[in-house]
Design a protein around this motif. Structure first.
Motif, PDB file in Angstrom:
ATOM      1  N   PHE A  50      14.000   6.264 -12.451  1.00 52.46           N
ATOM      2  CA  PHE A  50      13.975   5.119 -13.356  1.00 52.46           C
ATOM      3  C   PHE A  50      13.213   3.960 -12.704  1.00 52.46           C
ATOM      4  N   HIS A  51      13.154   2.829 -13.388  1.00 55.62           N
ATOM      5  CA  HIS A  51      12.208   1.767 -13.049  1.00 55.62           C
ATOM      6  C   HIS A  51      12.284   1.314 -11.586  1.00 55.62           C
ATOM      7  N   THR A  52      13.485   1.041 -11.084  1.00 53.51           N
ATOM      8  CA  THR A  52      13.599   0.502  -9.723  1.00 53.51           C
ATOM      9  C   THR A  52      13.033   1.470  -8.693  1.00 53.51           C
ATOM     10  N   ALA A  53      13.361   2.752  -8.838  1.00 52.97           N
ATOM     11  CA  ALA A  53      12.846   3.754  -7.894  1.00 52.97           C
ATOM     12  C   ALA A  53      11.326   3.860  -7.989  1.00 52.97           C
ATOM     13  N   LEU A  54      10.792   3.841  -9.210  1.00 54.42           N
ATOM     14  CA  LEU A  54       9.336   3.892  -9.367  1.00 54.42           C
ATOM     15  C   LEU A  54       8.675   2.661  -8.748  1.00 54.42           C
ATOM     16  N   GLN A  55       9.313   1.505  -8.889  1.00 47.47           N
ATOM     17  CA  GLN A  55       8.747   0.282  -8.327  1.00 47.47           C
ATOM     18  C   GLN A  55       8.714   0.338  -6.808  1.00 47.47           C
ATOM     19  N   ASN A  56       9.720   0.965  -6.188  1.00 50.54           N
ATOM     20  CA  ASN A  56       9.715   1.129  -4.732  1.00 50.54           C
ATOM     21  C   ASN A  56       8.472   1.883  -4.269  1.00 50.54           C
ATOM     22  N   GLU A  57       8.055   2.877  -5.053  1.00 51.23           N
ATOM     23  CA  GLU A  57       6.846   3.635  -4.711  1.00 51.23           C
ATOM     24  C   GLU A  57       5.589   2.801  -4.950  1.00 51.23           C
ATOM     25  N   ASP A  59       5.419  -0.382  -4.656  1.00 47.62           N
ATOM     26  CA  ASP A  59       5.387  -1.433  -3.640  1.00 47.62           C
ATOM     27  C   ASP A  59       4.680  -0.979  -2.361  1.00 47.62           C
ATOM     28  N   ILE A  60       4.778   0.313  -2.041  1.00 43.44           N
ATOM     29  CA  ILE A  60       4.097   0.812  -0.832  1.00 43.44           C
ATOM     30  C   ILE A  60       2.875   1.665  -1.198  1.00 43.44           C
ATOM     31  N   GLU A  61       2.499   1.605  -2.479  1.00 39.65           N
ATOM     32  CA  GLU A  61       1.260   2.217  -2.979  1.00 39.65           C
ATOM     33  C   GLU A  61       1.195   3.725  -2.740  1.00 39.65           C
ATOM     34  N   VAL A  62       2.295   4.408  -3.092  1.00 41.28           N
ATOM     35  CA  VAL A  62       2.294   5.877  -3.000  1.00 41.28           C
ATOM     36  C   VAL A  62       2.622   6.509  -4.360  1.00 41.28           C
ATOM     37  N   ASN A  63       2.423   5.750  -5.438  1.00 39.59           N
ATOM     38  CA  ASN A  63       2.682   6.238  -6.801  1.00 39.59           C
ATOM     39  C   ASN A  63       1.458   6.976  -7.335  1.00 39.59           C
ATOM     40  N   PHE A  64       1.055   8.013  -6.620  1.00 40.21           N
ATOM     41  CA  PHE A  64      -0.234   8.662  -6.875  1.00 40.21           C
ATOM     42  C   PHE A  64      -0.314   9.367  -8.233  1.00 40.21           C
ATOM     43  N   TRP A  65       0.827   9.767  -8.811  1.00 36.82           N
ATOM     44  CA  TRP A  65       0.812  10.601 -10.013  1.00 36.82           C
ATOM     45  C   TRP A  65       1.246   9.835 -11.258  1.00 36.82           C
ATOM     46  N   GLU A  66       1.400   8.531 -11.150  1.00 40.13           N
ATOM     47  CA  GLU A  66       1.991   7.761 -12.245  1.00 40.13           C
ATOM     48  C   GLU A  66       1.188   7.872 -13.544  1.00 40.13           C
ATOM     49  N   SER A  67      -0.123   7.828 -13.449  1.00 40.68           N
ATOM     50  CA  SER A  67      -0.943   7.840 -14.665  1.00 40.68           C
ATOM     51  C   SER A  67      -0.931   9.205 -15.361  1.00 40.68           C
ATOM     52  N   GLN A  68      -0.632  10.274 -14.601  1.00 40.41           N
ATOM     53  CA  GLN A  68      -0.661  11.631 -15.174  1.00 40.41           C
ATOM     54  C   GLN A  68       0.691  12.073 -15.727  1.00 40.41           C
ATOM     55  N   THR A  69       1.750  11.377 -15.354  1.00 39.83           N
ATOM     56  CA  THR A  69       3.110  11.832 -15.624  1.00 39.83           C
ATOM     57  C   THR A  69       3.624  11.269 -16.945  1.00 39.83           C
ATOM     58  N   PRO A  70       4.330  12.092 -17.750  1.00 38.95           N
ATOM     59  CA  PRO A  70       4.896  11.570 -19.006  1.00 38.95           C
ATOM     60  C   PRO A  70       5.735  10.315 -18.756  1.00 38.95           C
ATOM     61  N   LYS A  71       5.530   9.331 -19.614  1.00 41.71           N
ATOM     62  CA  LYS A  71       6.285   8.073 -19.517  1.00 41.71           C
ATOM     63  C   LYS A  71       7.495   8.160 -20.442  1.00 41.71           C
ATOM     64  N   VAL A  72       8.661   8.236 -19.826  1.00 40.34           N
ATOM     65  CA  VAL A  72       9.908   8.410 -20.565  1.00 40.34           C
ATOM     66  C   VAL A  72      10.416   7.035 -20.980  1.00 40.34           C
ATOM     67  N   TRP A 117       2.564  13.846  -0.482  1.00 41.35           N
ATOM     68  CA  TRP A 117       2.938  12.797   0.476  1.00 41.35           C
ATOM     69  C   TRP A 117       2.801  13.277   1.921  1.00 41.35           C
ATOM     70  N   MET A 118       3.165  14.536   2.176  1.00 40.37           N
ATOM     71  CA  MET A 118       3.009  15.072   3.541  1.00 40.37           C
ATOM     72  C   MET A 118       1.549  15.054   3.971  1.00 40.37           C
ATOM     73  N   GLU A 119       0.682  15.484   3.070  1.00 44.91           N
ATOM     74  CA  GLU A 119      -0.745  15.514   3.399  1.00 44.91           C
ATOM     75  C   GLU A 119      -1.296  14.103   3.608  1.00 44.91           C
ATOM     76  N   THR A 120      -0.849  13.168   2.779  1.00 40.91           N
ATOM     77  CA  THR A 120      -1.280  11.772   2.933  1.00 40.91           C
ATOM     78  C   THR A 120      -0.818  11.209   4.268  1.00 40.91           C
ATOM     79  N   PHE A 121       0.440  11.469   4.620  1.00 45.14           N
ATOM     80  CA  PHE A 121       1.002  11.000   5.882  1.00 45.14           C
ATOM     81  C   PHE A 121       0.179  11.512   7.068  1.00 45.14           C
ATOM     82  N   ALA A 122      -0.184  12.800   7.024  1.00 47.09           N
ATOM     83  CA  ALA A 122      -0.975  13.381   8.106  1.00 47.09           C
ATOM     84  C   ALA A 122      -2.396  12.808   8.124  1.00 47.09           C
ATOM     85  N   GLN A 123      -2.984  12.642   6.938  1.00 47.88           N
ATOM     86  CA  GLN A 123      -4.350  12.101   6.857  1.00 47.88           C
ATOM     87  C   GLN A 123      -4.427  10.671   7.390  1.00 47.88           C
ATOM     88  N   ARG A 124      -3.323   9.937   7.270  1.00 43.95           N
ATOM     89  CA  ARG A 124      -3.285   8.556   7.747  1.00 43.95           C
ATOM     90  C   ARG A 124      -2.914   8.457   9.227  1.00 43.95           C
TER      91      ARG A 124
END
Length: 418
Positions: A50-57, A59-72, A117-124
């Protein structure tokens, strides 16, 4: 630079790792599986955030799939009429309504998110260690790192954390769980243009949840039965074949929720790993694990607070835990991560998640009359439906109108009179 080890690569562990990494911490993540093994494995949860959990992502710019995911945008509740539960297709609904969310919710298959996220963490530049850690490993690592966090909610490591009996009213599983990820689900005739989570309550039997999701192959829907142990839904334990599990899921839908079955006649599993079943006892544990060598480790998310998924809060609580722990670590600066700090850090999380735990445990019990009145009134009063739906994002609000019959009556009176 402070060195931190996170054991476990789930929602909380990886969210916290990426957040710390962005702040310049030297972070190591230990996972028992590679990103490819996770991506190609079985589904792990239903993870509606829900909203608060999505906002946490965000805030640290890891919401990589937001535009592709159904908006409930909504959350609907249907309650089967107990007197009509006789056979396939005969069950009728006594209650049926849709509450609208203030901020949309989303579900991203953890196989997609955790591998990404694992791949991003390693790439960074993060250090990713593929190893199933044992307590003896942590004994060694506790001397090498400034802080060790345990975010692996299953297996030997959990045994380091003592059960908190005062906060754990149940000592056995309260539901038998069965999840199927499917494609081909038809639209709901009541609200064909609104994506929604649907909660179908069958009194004395269990619950069916239906929710949109983004999986490895794109858009899908999740069919999720929660059965009271020993009841007619508690039939999945011996099923190993995914297609057999789906067939049983549909058979039960036809009998107990025919309004959902009507749009599920053409569904197929998303993939061979698209099913999950099991059960566990909801448990709160004490947050500090003591190692044989004298070291201390801090438990994260469902290691320390594992609620039943009946209220869909697992990934939300994990996200909130990661955000609370991140803030606490950053505020600590160069001071030691001692046992007192560990307890205070957990207490910061518990101040929020205690409301989730109270609500979830309440929903596992047979509903008292005032709750039935509340759920029934939501079908007539849209503000009640909306407030109930938004409680999934902020369970603390249930204190104001849910548990106390007098508060419920006063609230319903104010809405009806307003």
């Amino acid at each position: 630079m402070r060195k931190i080890l996170i054991v476990g690569a789930g929602q909380a562990g990886l969210q916290l790792a990426l957040g710390l990494q962005a702040q310049g911490y030297e972070v190591t993540v230990m996972s028992n599986r590679t990103a490819d093994e996770i991506r190609g494995g079985r589904v792990m949860s239903t993870q509606m955030q829900f909203h608060t959990a999505l906002q946490n992502e965000r805030d640290i710019e890891v919401n990589f799939w937001e535009s592709q995911t159904p908006k409930v945008e909504g959350l609907g509740v249907s309650v089967a009429d107990p007197e009509s539960v006789h056979g396939p297709g005969e069950t009728q609904r006594a209650i049926n309504w849709l509450g609208m969310l203030d901020g949309y919710a989303q579900s991203v298959d953890q196989r997609v998110k955790m591998s990404g996220w694992m791949e991003t963490f390693a790439q960074r530049g993060g250090q990713l260690v593929i190893h199933g850690a044992a307590v003896s490993d942590l004994d060694f690592f506790a001397k090498k790192y400034d802080l060790v966090l345990v975010a692996a909610g299953k297996g030997e490591l959990v045994s380091m954390f003592e059960r908190d009996a005062e906060r754990s009213p149940y000592d056995a599983p309260q539901r038998a769980l069965a999840v199927s990820y499917v494609t081909g689900l038809g639209q709901r005739p009541e609200h064909p243009d609104t994506e929604a989570v649907r909660c179908n309550l069958v009194p004395g039997v269990g619950e069916l949840f239906v929710m949109p999701c983004l999986t490895t192959t794109g858009r899908c829907d999740i069919l999720f039965w929660e059965g009271i142990p020993g009841g007619p839904l508690d039939v999945f334990q011996g099923i190993k074949d995914p297609n057999e599990q789906l067939a049983k899921t549909l058979e039960l839908m036809e009998e107990f929720t025919p309004w959902e079955y009507a749009r599920a006649t053409k569904v197929e599993l998303t993939d061979a790993g698209g099913t999950l079943s099991g059960r566990y006892a909801p448990t709160v544990r004490k947050p500090v694990g003591r190692l044989p060598g004298g070291g201390r480790v801090l438990g994260v998310a469902d290691v320390v607070v594992a609620n039943d998924p009946i209220t869909g809060q697992g990934s939300n609580s994990a996200s909130k835990c990661a955000a609370a722990y991140l803030a606490s670590i950053l505020e600590r600066g160069d001071k030691p991560f001692d046992e007192e700090w560990m307890q205070q850090t957990f207490d910061r999380f518990w101040a929020d998640v205690q409301h989730t735990t109270k609500w979830t445990n309440a929903m596992l019990a047979p509903p008292p009359e005032h709750i039935l009145n509340l759920i029934g009134a939501a079908g007539e009063l849209q503000p009640v439906a909306d407030r109930f739906a938004n409680g999934f994002n902020n369970p603390a609000d249930f204190e104001e109108f849910f548990y106390d019959p007098a508060k419920t009556e006063a609230y319903l009176g104010s809405v009806a009179g307003g």
